[in-house]
Design a protein around this motif. Structure first.
Motif: not given
Length: 290
Positions: A133-134, A176-180, A200-202
């Motif tokens: 994660s970022p 992860y995307s850079p924005c998180g 990120t939580d699905g």
């Protein structure tokens, strides 16, 4: 012979000719950096832009982009690393997936990027690392639990893992995307292997590609604007397979989806871009061809 010894022996006997390359995603300019008479896999671009990190025969190496030097990173007892390794957002730490014990079950470890003593993150296995994660606090990985492969997350310090996806299909390659906000991954849940995105939580699961070929390992550029991924030639293999030395392409698309285009075609597959290989300026990618 233990399972671990068998894996090492097979890796050493796989004497494919491999080339470490970089590609300018805008101009299409392709540069061969170094040829190897052994298998190398999965380059990461370091955050300072000076080096590429790759694995070969269980060990982790650094390639110097300025002078072409190749240096082994000391990983102590983690000497059976596979092609699932990532660098922390601050550029100081390296996480690896290492085949642990005589049964060679992959688990995740962290260590300083310069080398040092590995620290275990995942107690359970097999666990195949793909994302960090970022904010540096969490990792995403593909875990095989009870015969099913799903996406999990876990604190970098270890502890309880959280199952994010569920199903009998194969979910793999979480990043992860850079924005998180998002985790990108690939899944066979609609038949062929395709690229997906979710929170990120699905939540807010979204299919990002609908290709007629199997599509693997999405990697988001550091500026968050574009995504590269690997595709295999039509009919080249089954959706769950990602084998080396096959007809393959690297494609690119916008991070909000839409049409993709082929950047480069070559012999590749497993080990080509298993992990994020974007340059820090979001202009180039590193990859391995066969």
């Amino acid at each position: 012979m233990t399972v671990r010894e068998m894996i090492r022996k097979m890796d050493e006997e796989r004497n494919q000719h491999c080339v470490l390359e970089i590609l300018d995603v805008d101009s299409g300019e392709r540069e061969q950096l170094k040829e190897f008479d052994r298998v190398i896999e999965a380059p990461n671009w370091t955050r300072d832009g000076r080096s590429l990190i790759f694995n070969s025969r269980g060990f982790i190496y650094r390639y110097g982009l300025k002078d072409g030097s190749v240096e082994k990173i000391p990983t102590e007892y983690a000497d059976n690393c596979n092609n699932d390794h990532v660098i922390s957002a601050d550029g100081k730490q390296l996480a690896v997936s290492h085949f642990m014990g005589d049964e060679a079950v992959s688990r995740i470890f962290t260590l300083p990027l310069t080398g040092g003593e590995p620290r275990l993150v995942t107690e359970k296995g097999p666990s195949y690392l793909h994302g960090w994660s970022p904010d540096g606090g969490e990792m995403a990985f593909c875990g095989e639990r009870g015969g099913e492969y799903n996406i999990y997350t876990i604190p970098v310090t270890g502890g309880e893992e959280q199952q994010i996806t569920r199903g009998e299909w194969l979910d793999d390659g979480p990043e992860y995307s850079p924005c998180g906000r998002y985790i990108w991954f690939n899944s066979t849940r609609t038949g062929l292997m395709q690229i997906w995105r979710m929170n990120t939580d699905g939540g807010e699961l979204m299919q990002m590609t609908d290709n007629s070929v199997n599509s693997w390992f999405p990697h988001v550029s550091p500026d968050g604007r574009r995504v590269v991924y690997l595709t295999y030639g039509e009919g080249e293999l089954e959706p769950e397979e990602h084998l080396p030395d096959k007809k393959a392409d690297i494609r690119i698309m916008g991070s909000e989806g839409g049409e993709s285009r082929i950047l480069v075609s070559f012999r590749g597959g497993q080990g080509t871009i298993n992990v994020n290989s974007w340059s820090p300026d979001s202009r180039k990618i590193a990859f391995v061809s066969y």
